[in-house]
Design a protein around this motif. Sequence first.
Motif, PDB file in Angstrom:
ATOM      1  N   LEU A  67       0.861  -1.231   0.037  1.00 10.65           N
ATOM      2  CA  LEU A  67      -0.042   0.012  -0.200  1.00 10.65           C
ATOM      3  C   LEU A  67       0.967   1.063  -0.041  1.00 10.65           C
ATOM      4  CD1 LEU A  67      -2.830  -1.255   2.512  1.00 10.65           C
ATOM      5  CD2 LEU A  67      -2.902  -0.841  -0.027  1.00 10.65           C
ATOM      6  N   PHE A  68       1.970   1.223   0.567  1.00 13.26           N
ATOM      7  CA  PHE A  68       3.058   2.352   0.767  1.00 13.26           C
ATOM      8  C   PHE A  68       3.857   2.335  -0.710  1.00 13.26           C
ATOM      9  CE2 PHE A  68       1.898   2.013   5.398  1.00 13.26           C
ATOM     10  CZ  PHE A  68       1.152   3.068   5.298  1.00 13.26           C
ATOM     11  N   GLY A  69       3.697   1.335  -1.409  1.00  9.52           N
ATOM     12  CA  GLY A  69       4.587   1.366  -2.579  1.00  9.52           C
ATOM     13  C   GLY A  69       6.174   0.881  -2.503  1.00  9.52           C
ATOM     14  N   LEU A  70       6.172   0.152  -1.280  1.00  2.17           N
ATOM     15  CA  LEU A  70       7.517  -0.317  -1.007  1.00  2.17           C
ATOM     16  C   LEU A  70       7.782  -1.884  -1.614  1.00  2.17           C
ATOM     17  CD1 LEU A  70       7.918   1.006   2.820  1.00  2.17           C
ATOM     18  CD2 LEU A  70       8.888   1.734   0.829  1.00  2.17           C
ATOM     19  N   PHE A  71       6.903  -2.564  -1.826  1.00  2.00           N
ATOM     20  CA  PHE A  71       6.765  -3.888  -2.193  1.00  2.00           C
ATOM     21  C   PHE A  71       5.722  -3.967  -3.179  1.00  2.00           C
ATOM     22  CE2 PHE A  71       6.467  -8.243  -0.387  1.00  2.00           C
ATOM     23  CZ  PHE A  71       7.797  -8.698  -0.662  1.00  2.00           C
ATOM     24  N   GLU A  72       6.092  -5.012  -4.202  1.00  2.00           N
ATOM     25  CA  GLU A  72       5.198  -5.237  -5.466  1.00  2.00           C
ATOM     26  C   GLU A  72       5.257  -6.754  -5.634  1.00  2.00           C
ATOM     27  OE1 GLU A  72       5.323  -3.267  -8.918  1.00  2.00           O
ATOM     28  OE2 GLU A  72       5.048  -1.217  -8.049  1.00  2.00           O
ATOM     29  N   HIS A  73       3.938  -7.478  -5.911  1.00  2.00           N
ATOM     30  CA  HIS A  73       4.103  -8.970  -6.021  1.00  2.00           C
ATOM     31  C   HIS A  73       3.557  -9.145  -7.713  1.00  2.00           C
ATOM     32  CE1 HIS A  73       3.942  -9.474  -1.727  1.00  2.00           C
ATOM     33  NE2 HIS A  73       4.757 -10.613  -1.887  1.00  2.00           N
ATOM     34  N   SER A  74       3.931 -10.193  -8.129  1.00  2.00           N
ATOM     35  CA  SER A  74       3.444 -10.651  -9.466  1.00  2.00           C
ATOM     36  C   SER A  74       1.799 -11.076  -9.318  1.00  2.00           C
ATOM     37  CB  SER A  74       4.111 -11.581  -9.976  1.00  2.00           C
ATOM     38  OG  SER A  74       4.001 -12.765  -9.479  1.00  2.00           O
ATOM     39  N   VAL A  75       1.214 -10.884 -10.170  1.00  2.62           N
ATOM     40  CA  VAL A  75      -0.117 -11.394 -10.179  1.00  2.62           C
ATOM     41  C   VAL A  75      -0.462 -13.114  -9.790  1.00  2.62           C
ATOM     42  CG1 VAL A  75      -1.069  -9.865 -11.921  1.00  2.62           C
ATOM     43  CG2 VAL A  75      -0.145 -12.188 -12.687  1.00  2.62           C
ATOM     44  N   ASP A  76       0.955 -13.587  -9.974  1.00  2.00           N
ATOM     45  CA  ASP A  76       0.706 -15.141  -9.396  1.00  2.00           C
ATOM     46  C   ASP A  76       1.028 -15.376  -7.929  1.00  2.00           C
ATOM     47  OD1 ASP A  76       0.518 -15.963 -12.108  1.00  2.00           O
ATOM     48  OD2 ASP A  76       2.590 -15.969 -12.700  1.00  2.00           O
ATOM     49  N   TRP A  77       1.550 -14.202  -7.293  1.00  2.00           N
ATOM     50  CA  TRP A  77       1.875 -14.272  -6.003  1.00  2.00           C
ATOM     51  C   TRP A  77       0.702 -14.444  -5.280  1.00  2.00           C
ATOM     52  CZ3 TRP A  77       6.517 -15.348  -3.673  1.00  2.00           C
ATOM     53  CH2 TRP A  77       6.472 -15.014  -2.369  1.00  2.00           C
ATOM     54  N   LYS A  78       0.754 -15.417  -4.157  1.00  2.00           N
ATOM     55  CA  LYS A  78      -0.354 -15.304  -3.262  1.00  2.00           C
ATOM     56  C   LYS A  78       0.293 -15.270  -1.634  1.00  2.00           C
ATOM     57  CE  LYS A  78      -3.082 -18.452  -5.868  1.00  2.00           C
ATOM     58  NZ  LYS A  78      -2.808 -17.989  -6.914  1.00  2.00           N
ATOM     59  N   HIS A  79      -0.278 -14.347  -0.840  1.00  2.00           N
ATOM     60  CA  HIS A  79       0.165 -14.148   0.451  1.00  2.00           C
ATOM     61  C   HIS A  79       0.540 -15.464   1.409  1.00  2.00           C
ATOM     62  CE1 HIS A  79       0.946  -9.849  -0.095  1.00  2.00           C
ATOM     63  NE2 HIS A  79      -0.299  -9.682  -0.654  1.00  2.00           N
ATOM     64  N   ILE A  80      -0.177 -16.279   0.950  1.00  2.00           N
ATOM     65  CA  ILE A  80      -0.078 -17.559   1.879  1.00  2.00           C
ATOM     66  C   ILE A  80       1.267 -18.238   1.708  1.00  2.00           C
ATOM     67  CG2 ILE A  80      -0.934 -19.125   0.076  1.00  2.00           C
ATOM     68  CD1 ILE A  80      -1.757 -19.432   3.799  1.00  2.00           C
ATOM     69  N   TYR A  81       1.928 -17.870   0.507  1.00  2.00           N
ATOM     70  CA  TYR A  81       3.449 -18.189   0.323  1.00  2.00           C
ATOM     71  C   TYR A  81       4.238 -17.658   1.348  1.00  2.00           C
ATOM     72  CZ  TYR A  81       1.662 -19.464  -4.492  1.00  2.00           C
ATOM     73  OH  TYR A  81       1.269 -19.741  -5.742  1.00  2.00           O
ATOM     74  N   SER A  82       4.166 -16.319   1.611  1.00  2.00           N
ATOM     75  CA  SER A  82       4.728 -15.644   2.713  1.00  2.00           C
ATOM     76  C   SER A  82       4.641 -16.469   3.944  1.00  2.00           C
ATOM     77  CB  SER A  82       4.533 -14.141   2.756  1.00  2.00           C
ATOM     78  OG  SER A  82       4.850 -13.619   1.540  1.00  2.00           O
ATOM     79  N   PHE A  83       3.385 -16.616   4.389  1.00  2.00           N
ATOM     80  CA  PHE A  83       2.984 -17.334   5.785  1.00  2.00           C
ATOM     81  C   PHE A  83       3.835 -18.787   5.909  1.00  2.00           C
ATOM     82  CE2 PHE A  83       0.676 -20.825   7.653  1.00  2.00           C
ATOM     83  CZ  PHE A  83       0.651 -20.569   8.864  1.00  2.00           C
ATOM     84  N   TYR A  84       4.042 -19.541   4.757  1.00  2.00           N
ATOM     85  CA  TYR A  84       4.498 -20.868   4.889  1.00  2.00           C
ATOM     86  C   TYR A  84       6.099 -20.469   4.687  1.00  2.00           C
ATOM     87  CZ  TYR A  84       0.373 -23.461   4.309  1.00  2.00           C
ATOM     88  OH  TYR A  84      -1.036 -23.784   4.711  1.00  2.00           O
ATOM     89  N   GLY A  85       6.547 -19.489   4.069  1.00  2.00           N
ATOM     90  CA  GLY A  85       7.877 -19.194   3.961  1.00  2.00           C
ATOM     91  C   GLY A  85       8.651 -18.753   5.111  1.00  2.00           C
ATOM     92  N   TYR A  86       7.531 -17.942   5.930  1.00  2.00           N
ATOM     93  CA  TYR A  86       8.224 -17.396   7.018  1.00  2.00           C
ATOM     94  C   TYR A  86       7.940 -18.211   8.351  1.00  2.00           C
ATOM     95  CZ  TYR A  86       9.147 -12.616   5.907  1.00  2.00           C
ATOM     96  OH  TYR A  86      10.178 -11.576   5.366  1.00  2.00           O
ATOM     97  N   LEU A  87       7.038 -19.335   8.130  1.00  2.00           N
ATOM     98  CA  LEU A  87       7.234 -20.375   9.131  1.00  2.00           C
ATOM     99  C   LEU A  87       8.250 -21.237   8.989  1.00  2.00           C
ATOM    100  CD1 LEU A  87       4.827 -21.624  11.000  1.00  2.00           C
ATOM    101  CD2 LEU A  87       4.371 -23.103   9.041  1.00  2.00           C
ATOM    102  N   VAL A  88       8.647 -21.665   8.014  1.00  2.00           N
ATOM    103  CA  VAL A  88       9.862 -22.417   7.591  1.00  2.00           C
ATOM    104  C   VAL A  88      11.237 -21.493   8.246  1.00  2.00           C
ATOM    105  CG1 VAL A  88      11.486 -23.412   6.066  1.00  2.00           C
ATOM    106  CG2 VAL A  88       8.986 -23.887   5.790  1.00  2.00           C
ATOM    107  N   PHE A  89      11.247 -20.388   7.820  1.00  2.00           N
ATOM    108  CA  PHE A  89      12.225 -19.373   8.068  1.00  2.00           C
ATOM    109  C   PHE A  89      12.500 -19.177   9.774  1.00  2.00           C
ATOM    110  CE2 PHE A  89      13.809 -15.175   9.377  1.00  2.00           C
ATOM    111  CZ  PHE A  89      15.032 -15.097   8.603  1.00  2.00           C
ATOM    112  N   PHE A  90      11.577 -18.726  10.437  1.00  2.00           N
ATOM    113  CA  PHE A  90      11.549 -18.740  11.671  1.00  2.00           C
ATOM    114  C   PHE A  90      11.918 -20.202  12.566  1.00  2.00           C
ATOM    115  CE2 PHE A  90       8.818 -14.674  11.196  1.00  2.00           C
ATOM    116  CZ  PHE A  90       9.662 -13.859  11.589  1.00  2.00           C
ATOM    117  N   SER A  91      11.187 -21.163  12.155  1.00  2.00           N
ATOM    118  CA  SER A  91      11.613 -22.409  12.613  1.00  2.00           C
ATOM    119  C   SER A  91      13.049 -22.866  12.537  1.00  2.00           C
ATOM    120  CB  SER A  91      10.904 -23.665  11.814  1.00  2.00           C
ATOM    121  OG  SER A  91       9.366 -23.128  12.265  1.00  2.00           O
TER     122      SER A  91
END
Length: 149
Positions: free
Chosen positions: A112-136
């Motif tokens: 919303l602040f213009g700092l980040f853009e995703h492709s149309v194929d990106w789903k935010h659930i990817y970030s959830f799983y990615g950070y779940l693995v990252f933090f673990s």
Amino acid sequence: MNTVKRLKGLNLPPWQKKSLPFLIKEYGPVIILAILLGTSLDLYFVDKKMYMFPIRPFPEVLSFNIAFTFVGLPILVLVYLMMMKKVTKWGKIGIIIFLSLLMPIFERFSELFGLFEHSVDWKHIYSFYGYLVFFSFIFLFYQLTNKEH
């Protein structure tokens, strides 16, 4: 001069100030790993055009946002590890899930602040799983490198 006295009924151990070399020894390897992982993942996903950072320091040289990777992420990891030291096993699981749920929300705000853009194929659930693995993984590495603490 006023002095602060410790409450007699308080069963907390005295607060111990840790030296900078001790903090670097305890958290340094994990923070370096977090920076390396964050940088590698950003380079990979930016190269694959899955996301991009429209506003970033040194855009002519770097395709990822070093402000987040070299400042934000280390602070987040440091606070995360300090919290993880103070909770039970279920608390640790809760923190990992909570932070993993929070990161897609932060991504959305940064879009919303213009700092980040995703492709149309990106789903935010990817970030959830990615950070779940990252933090673990980060916590597992912290435990392996700090067995004596």
